[in-house]
Design a protein around this motif. Structure first.
Motif, short mmCIF file in Angstrom:
data_model
loop_
_atom_site.label_atom_id
_atom_site.label_comp_id
_atom_site.label_asym_id
_atom_site.label_seq_id
_atom_site.Cartn_x
_atom_site.Cartn_y
_atom_site.Cartn_z
N SER A 17 0.83 -1.21 0.00
CA SER A 17 0.00 0.00 0.00
C SER A 17 0.86 1.25 0.00
CB SER A 17 -0.91 0.02 1.24
OG SER A 17 -1.79 -1.07 1.25
N ARG A 19 0.08 5.77 0.24
CA ARG A 19 -0.90 6.86 0.33
C ARG A 19 -0.27 8.11 -0.27
NH1 ARG A 19 -3.04 10.35 5.48
NH2 ARG A 19 -5.23 10.58 4.86
N ALA A 49 -8.91 8.53 -10.43
CA ALA A 49 -10.01 8.77 -9.51
C ALA A 49 -10.33 10.25 -9.48
CB ALA A 49 -9.65 8.28 -8.11
N ILE A 51 -12.88 13.27 -7.26
CA ILE A 51 -13.77 13.57 -6.14
C ILE A 51 -14.32 14.98 -6.34
CG2 ILE A 51 -11.83 14.34 -4.68
CD1 ILE A 51 -13.46 13.15 -2.29
N THR A 57 -17.45 10.42 -5.62
CA THR A 57 -16.23 9.87 -6.20
C THR A 57 -16.50 9.01 -7.42
OG1 THR A 57 -16.32 7.96 -4.71
CG2 THR A 57 -15.02 9.86 -3.99
N TYR A 59 -14.10 6.19 -10.08
CA TYR A 59 -12.82 5.49 -10.21
C TYR A 59 -12.71 4.80 -11.56
CZ TYR A 59 -12.63 5.98 -5.13
OH TYR A 59 -12.61 6.49 -3.86
N LYS A 64 -10.92 0.18 -9.03
CA LYS A 64 -12.10 0.07 -8.15
C LYS A 64 -11.89 -1.03 -7.12
CE LYS A 64 -15.74 1.87 -11.16
NZ LYS A 64 -16.93 1.54 -11.98
N ARG A 66 -9.72 -1.05 -4.83
CA ARG A 66 -8.34 -1.03 -4.31
C ARG A 66 -7.89 0.37 -3.91
NH1 ARG A 66 -4.20 -2.24 -7.53
NH2 ARG A 66 -5.23 -1.56 -9.47
N THR A 68 -8.75 4.51 -2.96
CA THR A 68 -9.77 5.40 -2.39
C THR A 68 -9.27 6.83 -2.44
OG1 THR A 68 -10.51 3.67 -0.86
CG2 THR A 68 -11.15 5.94 -0.37
N SER A 70 -9.92 10.78 -1.34
CA SER A 70 -10.60 11.54 -0.30
C SER A 70 -10.02 12.94 -0.27
CB SER A 70 -10.46 10.86 1.06
OG SER A 70 -9.09 10.77 1.44
N GLN A 81 -5.45 6.74 -1.38
CA GLN A 81 -5.02 5.55 -0.68
C GLN A 81 -5.02 4.40 -1.68
OE1 GLN A 81 -4.02 5.07 2.62
NE2 GLN A 81 -3.48 3.01 1.89
N ASN A 83 -4.23 0.44 -2.18
CA ASN A 83 -4.02 -0.86 -1.55
C ASN A 83 -3.92 -1.95 -2.62
OD1 ASN A 83 -4.31 0.39 0.99
ND2 ASN A 83 -6.51 0.06 0.98
#
Length: 112
Positions: A17, A19, A49, A51, A57, A59, A64, A66, A68, A70, A81, A83
């Motif tokens: 992961s 960020r 992605a 927002i 949101t 993607y 999708k 995996r 995120t 924000s 994020q 992952n």
């Protein structure tokens, strides 16, 4: 003038992961949609992605479930994020104030 500064990229093994963060200067951040794009070496840039100012949101199908996206409007910052990273996620990732400004990009490399 708005400046976007990305951070958080690096080298990670597959399945790991990361960020990403993008800090924006200026007062228009909270009212505008923000996005992350990426560009693998030798390929075209693609939307990862998005927002909206209200927090909705969207993607790319490839991320999708995996990734995120924000945002923290109080900090003028947007995050991604990531992952369960895959080698095919390797790319330069760009933060974008939609329709206006791009960051300088941050490299993400996923080793197999």
């Amino acid at each position: 003038q708005v400046h976007l500064v990305e951070s958080g990229g690096g080298l990670v093994q597959a399945g790991g992961s990361l960020r990403l963060s993008c800090a924006a200067s200026g007062s228009i951040f909270s009212s505008r949609p923000m996005a992350w794009y990426r560009q693998p070496a030798g390929k075209q840039r693609e939307l990862v992605a998005l927002i909206t100012s209200g927090g909705s949101t969207n993607y790319a199908d490839s991320v999708k479930g995996r990734f995120t996206i924000s945002r923290d409007n109080a900090k003028n910052t947007v995050y991604l994020q990531m992952n369960s990273l895959k080698p095919e996620d390797t790319a330069v990732y760009y933060c974008v104030l939609v329709g206006a400004y791009w960051g300088q990009g941050t490299q993400v490399t996923v080793s197999s």
